[in-house]
Design a protein around this motif. Structure first.
Motif, PDB file in Angstrom:
ATOM      1  N   VAL A   1       0.845  -1.192   0.000  1.00  0.00           N
ATOM      2  CA  VAL A   1       0.000   0.000   0.000  1.00  0.00           C
ATOM      3  C   VAL A   1       0.884   1.247   0.000  1.00  0.00           C
ATOM      4  O   VAL A   1       1.909   1.297   0.661  1.00  0.00           O
ATOM      5  CB  VAL A   1      -0.918  -0.006   1.235  1.00  0.00           C
ATOM      6  CG1 VAL A   1      -1.769   1.260   1.274  1.00  0.00           C
ATOM      7  CG2 VAL A   1      -1.806  -1.237   1.204  1.00  0.00           C
ATOM      8  N   GLY A   2       0.483   2.232  -0.785  1.00  0.00           N
ATOM      9  CA  GLY A   2       1.261   3.460  -0.868  1.00  0.00           C
ATOM     10  C   GLY A   2       2.307   3.425  -1.963  1.00  0.00           C
ATOM     11  O   GLY A   2       2.984   4.431  -2.213  1.00  0.00           O
ATOM     12  N   HIS A   3       2.458   2.280  -2.609  1.00  0.00           N
ATOM     13  CA  HIS A   3       3.395   2.141  -3.722  1.00  0.00           C
ATOM     14  C   HIS A   3       2.624   1.752  -4.978  1.00  0.00           C
ATOM     15  O   HIS A   3       1.513   1.233  -4.899  1.00  0.00           O
ATOM     16  CB  HIS A   3       4.455   1.072  -3.413  1.00  0.00           C
ATOM     17  CG  HIS A   3       5.354   1.428  -2.275  1.00  0.00           C
ATOM     18  ND1 HIS A   3       6.565   2.058  -2.454  1.00  0.00           N
ATOM     19  CD2 HIS A   3       5.212   1.258  -0.939  1.00  0.00           C
ATOM     20  CE1 HIS A   3       7.137   2.255  -1.280  1.00  0.00           C
ATOM     21  NE2 HIS A   3       6.335   1.776  -0.335  1.00  0.00           N
ATOM     22  N   ALA A   4       3.236   2.006  -6.125  1.00  0.00           N
ATOM     23  CA  ALA A   4       2.589   1.648  -7.387  1.00  0.00           C
ATOM     24  C   ALA A   4       2.331   0.147  -7.429  1.00  0.00           C
ATOM     25  O   ALA A   4       3.114  -0.651  -6.907  1.00  0.00           O
ATOM     26  CB  ALA A   4       3.469   2.063  -8.561  1.00  0.00           C
ATOM     27  N   GLY A   5       1.225  -0.237  -8.033  1.00  0.00           N
ATOM     28  CA  GLY A   5       0.908  -1.650  -8.184  1.00  0.00           C
ATOM     29  C   GLY A   5       1.642  -2.257  -9.366  1.00  0.00           C
ATOM     30  O   GLY A   5       2.568  -1.658  -9.919  1.00  0.00           O
ATOM     31  N   SER A   6       1.222  -3.441  -9.737  1.00  0.00           N
ATOM     32  CA  SER A   6       1.854  -4.155 -10.848  1.00  0.00           C
ATOM     33  C   SER A   6       0.836  -4.280 -11.981  1.00  0.00           C
ATOM     34  O   SER A   6      -0.134  -5.031 -11.882  1.00  0.00           O
ATOM     35  CB  SER A   6       2.304  -5.543 -10.380  1.00  0.00           C
ATOM     36  OG  SER A   6       2.923  -6.241 -11.443  1.00  0.00           O
ATOM     37  N   GLY A   7       1.051  -3.513 -13.044  1.00  0.00           N
ATOM     38  CA  GLY A   7       0.110  -3.505 -14.156  1.00  0.00           C
ATOM     39  C   GLY A   7       0.574  -4.359 -15.312  1.00  0.00           C
ATOM     40  O   GLY A   7       1.704  -4.839 -15.354  1.00  0.00           O
ATOM     41  N   LEU A   8      -0.335  -4.549 -16.251  1.00  0.00           N
ATOM     42  CA  LEU A   8      -0.020  -5.256 -17.488  1.00  0.00           C
ATOM     43  C   LEU A   8      -0.519  -4.362 -18.630  1.00  0.00           C
ATOM     44  O   LEU A   8      -1.648  -4.468 -19.079  1.00  0.00           O
ATOM     45  CB  LEU A   8      -0.719  -6.623 -17.516  1.00  0.00           C
ATOM     46  CG  LEU A   8      -0.301  -7.592 -18.624  1.00  0.00           C
ATOM     47  CD1 LEU A   8      -0.549  -9.029 -18.171  1.00  0.00           C
ATOM     48  CD2 LEU A   8      -1.065  -7.352 -19.921  1.00  0.00           C
ATOM     49  N   HIS A   9       0.321  -3.418 -19.026  1.00  0.00           N
ATOM     50  CA  HIS A   9      -0.064  -2.464 -20.065  1.00  0.00           C
ATOM     51  C   HIS A   9       0.045  -3.134 -21.432  1.00  0.00           C
ATOM     52  O   HIS A   9       0.996  -3.858 -21.704  1.00  0.00           O
ATOM     53  CB  HIS A   9       0.843  -1.235 -20.022  1.00  0.00           C
ATOM     54  CG  HIS A   9       0.783  -0.494 -18.727  1.00  0.00           C
ATOM     55  ND1 HIS A   9       1.571   0.607 -18.444  1.00  0.00           N
ATOM     56  CD2 HIS A   9       0.006  -0.686 -17.631  1.00  0.00           C
ATOM     57  CE1 HIS A   9       1.289   1.063 -17.239  1.00  0.00           C
ATOM     58  NE2 HIS A   9       0.352   0.290 -16.713  1.00  0.00           N
ATOM     59  N   VAL A  10      -0.922  -2.854 -22.283  1.00  0.00           N
ATOM     60  CA  VAL A  10      -0.957  -3.480 -23.610  1.00  0.00           C
ATOM     61  C   VAL A  10      -0.759  -2.400 -24.667  1.00  0.00           C
ATOM     62  O   VAL A  10      -1.513  -1.427 -24.726  1.00  0.00           O
ATOM     63  CB  VAL A  10      -2.298  -4.205 -23.852  1.00  0.00           C
ATOM     64  CG1 VAL A  10      -2.278  -4.879 -25.219  1.00  0.00           C
ATOM     65  CG2 VAL A  10      -2.559  -5.238 -22.763  1.00  0.00           C
ATOM     66  N   HIS A  11       0.263  -2.578 -25.515  1.00  0.00           N
ATOM     67  CA  HIS A  11       0.505  -1.667 -26.638  1.00  0.00           C
ATOM     68  C   HIS A  11      -0.083  -2.273 -27.906  1.00  0.00           C
ATOM     69  O   HIS A  11       0.138  -3.447 -28.200  1.00  0.00           O
ATOM     70  CB  HIS A  11       2.003  -1.431 -26.830  1.00  0.00           C
ATOM     71  CG  HIS A  11       2.598  -0.534 -25.793  1.00  0.00           C
ATOM     72  ND1 HIS A  11       2.885   0.796 -26.030  1.00  0.00           N
ATOM     73  CD2 HIS A  11       2.938  -0.768 -24.492  1.00  0.00           C
ATOM     74  CE1 HIS A  11       3.385   1.334 -24.932  1.00  0.00           C
ATOM     75  NE2 HIS A  11       3.436   0.407 -23.989  1.00  0.00           N
ATOM     76  N   THR A  12      -0.831  -1.465 -28.647  1.00  0.00           N
ATOM     77  CA  THR A  12      -1.459  -1.958 -29.872  1.00  0.00           C
ATOM     78  C   THR A  12      -1.113  -1.051 -31.051  1.00  0.00           C
ATOM     79  O   THR A  12      -0.839   0.144 -30.885  1.00  0.00           O
ATOM     80  CB  THR A  12      -2.994  -2.015 -29.735  1.00  0.00           C
ATOM     81  OG1 THR A  12      -3.501  -0.699 -29.510  1.00  0.00           O
ATOM     82  CG2 THR A  12      -3.411  -2.912 -28.578  1.00  0.00           C
TER      83      THR A  12
END
Length: 240
Positions: A12-23
Motif C-alpha cells: 500500500v502506498g506504492h505503485a501496483g503491478s500492471g499489465l499495459h498493452v501496446h497496440t
C-alpha cells in the motif's frame, strides 16, 4: 529465496503491478495510426472504442478484487476514462516517441544524407488498466472488439476530443477536471455489471459466446466485493 508475485497490489502506498498493452492498427502491412506525422483520425476512433468499452474490459483485464485496490489515484494507475500524449495519469496513453523521429535525426546529423528509415510504423497506443490477473486471450479479443466498435460507432471523433487531457489529472489544481471525467469500475461486481451491459457488442460476429460472458460475470459476482475499494482505501494493514 525471493518471492515473485504478479498480484496487482503488493504494498500500500506504492505503485501496483500492471499489465499495459501496446497496440498498433495495421492495413496492408502499414501502420495507419500515423498520418502526416500526426495521430490519424482512424486511430482516434480506435481510442474512442477503447474508452467506451473500458469499463467492461476490466472484466477481462482486472479479474480479482485486489485489482481494484491498484486502480486508485496517485499510484501510477488509471482511475478515470480519458486519454492523452505521454501522460501517465490517463487510461489510454499515446507514447509519441516515434512521431517526427526522422526530423530529429536530420537535425542531429546535418552533414549526413537524408536517407533515414521511416520509423513512424513503430507508433503504438497503450491501454493501461489491466494487470497480471488478466485472462490474456480474452483481453486481446476484447481490445480488438473495442477497436472495431470505435471505428464503426457514431460520434467517435467527438468522444475522443471530449475525453482528451493534457495534464496530470491527479494534481491538486486539476481536481475539478478529474471529477468531471467518467470512472472505471471500483470492484469485480461493478466490472461484471458493465460486461453484461455491453454484451451485445462482445457477442457481435460470434467473437464472445454468451456462455463465456455469463460464466465470467458469475465468477466476478461471486467475490461479492461491491464497494471494496472505497471500504479499504488507505487502510494498509487491512489490505495486507
Amino acid at each position: 529465496n525471493v518471492v515473485i508475485s504478479y498480484a496487482p497490489k503488493i504494498l500500500v502506498g506504492h505503485a501496483g503491478s500492471g499489465l499495459h498493452v501496446h497496440t498498433r492498427l495495421m492495413k496492408d502491412d502499414k501502420n495507419v495510426m500515423v498520418e502526416n506525422g500526426k495521430l490519424s483520425d482512424m486511430e482516434k476512433k480506435v481510442i474512442a472504442g477503447y474508452l467506451t468499452l473500458s469499463p467492461s474490459l476490466t472484466a477481462l483485464g482486472n479479474t480479482v478484487p485486489l485489482s481494484f485496490i491498484r486502480l486508485v489515484p496517485h499510484q501510477e494507475a488509471p482511475t478515470n476514462i480519458c486519454w492523452g500524449d505521454r501522460n501517465r495519469s490517463v487510461l489510454v496513453r499515446v507514447p509519441l516517441g516515434w512521431l517526427g523521429i526522422n526530423n530529429m535525426a536530420a537535425d542531429a546529423n546535418k552533414c549526413e544524407p537524408d536517407n533515414y528509415l521511416d520509423l513512424s510504423g513503430n507508433q503504438t497506443v497503450e491501454f493501461r488498466s489491466p494487470d497480471g490477473s488478466a485472462n490474456i486471450h480474452l483481453l486481446m479479443a476484447g481490445l480488438i472488439v473495442a477497436a472495431q466498435h470505435g471505428i464503426e460507432m457514431e460520434g467517435a471523433m467527438e468522444l475522443a476530443k471530449k475525453l482528451y487531457v493534457d495534464v496530470n489529472i491527479f494534481s491538486t489544481q486539476n481536481k475539478e477536471l478529474q471529477s468531471k471525467l467518467p470512472q472505471l469500475p471500483a470492484s469485480c461486481w461493478e466490472a461484471s455489471d458493465c460486461f453484461l451491459k455491453d454484451r451485445e457488442i462482445y457477442e457481435k460476429d460470434g467473437v464472445f459466446p454468451p456462455m463465456v460472458i455469463d460464466g465470467l460475470a458469475k465468477i466476478l459476482k461471486s467475490y461479492d466485493d461491491k464497494d471494496l475499494s472505497e471500504r479499504f482505501y488507505g487502510k494498509g494493514d487491512e489490505i495486507q
